[in-house]
Design an enzyme around this catalytic site. Sequence first.
Site, short mmCIF file in Angstrom:
data_model
loop_
_atom_site.label_atom_id
_atom_site.label_comp_id
_atom_site.label_asym_id
_atom_site.label_seq_id
_atom_site.Cartn_x
_atom_site.Cartn_y
_atom_site.Cartn_z
CG HIS A 179 -0.27 -0.24 2.52
ND1 HIS A 179 0.63 0.65 3.06
CD2 HIS A 179 -0.32 -1.28 3.40
CE1 HIS A 179 1.06 0.20 4.22
NE2 HIS A 179 0.51 -0.99 4.45
CG HIS A 228 4.25 -1.62 2.16
ND1 HIS A 228 2.98 -2.10 2.02
CD2 HIS A 228 4.75 -2.21 3.28
CE1 HIS A 228 2.70 -2.95 3.00
NE2 HIS A 228 3.76 -3.03 3.78
CD GLN A 238 8.83 -4.16 12.31
OE1 GLN A 238 8.17 -5.18 12.44
NE2 GLN A 238 8.78 -3.45 11.20
NE ARG A 277 -2.27 -8.71 11.09
CZ ARG A 277 -0.96 -8.62 11.22
NH1 ARG A 277 -0.36 -7.46 11.07
NH2 ARG A 277 -0.23 -9.69 11.53
P1 AMP Z 1 4.81 -4.95 6.72
O1 AMP Z 1 4.69 -5.38 5.30
O2 AMP Z 1 3.50 -4.65 7.37
O3 AMP Z 1 5.72 -5.84 7.53
O4 AMP Z 1 5.54 -3.54 6.69
C1 AMP Z 1 6.75 -3.36 6.02
C2 AMP Z 1 7.31 -2.01 6.38
O5 AMP Z 1 6.37 -1.00 6.01
C3 AMP Z 1 7.54 -1.84 7.90
O6 AMP Z 1 8.74 -1.11 8.09
C4 AMP Z 1 6.33 -1.06 8.32
O7 AMP Z 1 6.54 -0.30 9.49
C5 AMP Z 1 6.11 -0.17 7.12
N1 AMP Z 1 4.73 0.32 7.09
C6 AMP Z 1 3.60 -0.42 7.22
N2 AMP Z 1 2.51 0.39 7.20
C7 AMP Z 1 2.97 1.66 7.05
C8 AMP Z 1 2.34 2.94 6.96
N3 AMP Z 1 1.03 3.08 7.03
N4 AMP Z 1 3.14 4.03 6.82
C9 AMP Z 1 4.48 3.90 6.75
N5 AMP Z 1 5.14 2.72 6.83
C10 AMP Z 1 4.39 1.62 6.97
#
Ligand code: AMP
Length: 254
Positions: A32, A35, A151, A185
Amino acid sequence: MNIVSKIDDWQAIRKTLTHQKIGFVPTMGHLHAGHLSLCESAKRENDVTVMSIFVNPTQFNQKNDFEKYPRTLENDIELLRAQQIDYLFAPDEKSMYPDDYAFQLHETAISRELEGEFRPGHFNGMLTVVLKLLNLIQPSRAYFGEKDFQQLVLIKKMVTALFLPIEIISCETVRAEDGLALSSRNSRLNPSQREKATQFPELLTSAFSLPQIREQLTSAGFKVDYIAEKWGRRLGAVWLDDIRLIDNISLEKV
Ligand code: AMP
C-alpha cells in the site's frame, strides 16, 4: 525491475554491486502507499533500491493470523513496476530457514513488553528474519515505518548491539484520509468495521487520559490490548472482532 526468488541468484547479483549504495525496504507484501513511501525515500537516497516481500512465519504467534495474512504477489509486482525500483527479492520459506529454525535471535528486554506481552515470540521471529535479510541484502540503509514503532526501536538496537554497518531510516506513518494508518490487514475489515476503525486514531490523538481512551475504545466495541506511552509516543493495539490494529503517534501531537 528484476525479480529474484533464489538466494544464490541474489548473492551473485550482490557481488556485482560493489560501489553502489543500496537502499533496502523489507516488507511482507500486500503493498500500500505506506510501503511505497518507504520505497520513495530509498530511491531518493541510494543508487540501488531493493524491496523484499516475505511473509515470515516465525513472527506470527497465531497460526490463524499467518494463514489469513493477505498474499497478493502478482498485484504487488504490478504496483512495483510503476515504482521503478531495481530489485524485488521474494524468497520462499524453506530457503530463508535452511537451518529449519534452529538459530534464532533473542532479545530479552523491550521485546517482552507492549506488543511483546500480547504477541509472545513475535519480535524474536521478526528480529531473526530482519537479521537474515540484512545479511543477504547488505544494504547501506534500511527503511522501516514508524507505524510499527516498537519494531523500529528494536531494529535500531539490534543494529547497534551486533555492530551492523547499516543505517536504519525511520519513515512517517502514511494514513488514509480519515486518519486510519494504512496496513495490509485493513483489507480484512468489512465496511462497518472499517468505519468504526477510524475511532482508534481519533481517540489515540485525543486529549483524554490513557484510562479514558481505553474506556472509550471499549465502549465503542474495540477489545483493547494496551494503550501506553513510551519513547515519546502514545502507542496502542486493539481488536475489532478477529482483526488486530496497532498505531502510535508522537506525544508532541497530543
Ligand atoms: P509490513 O509489510 O507490514 O511488515 O511492513 C513493512 C514495512 O512498512 C515496515 O517497516 C512497516 O513499518 C512499514 N509500514 C507499514 N505500514 C505503514 C504505513 N502506514 N506508513 C508507513 N510505513 C508503513
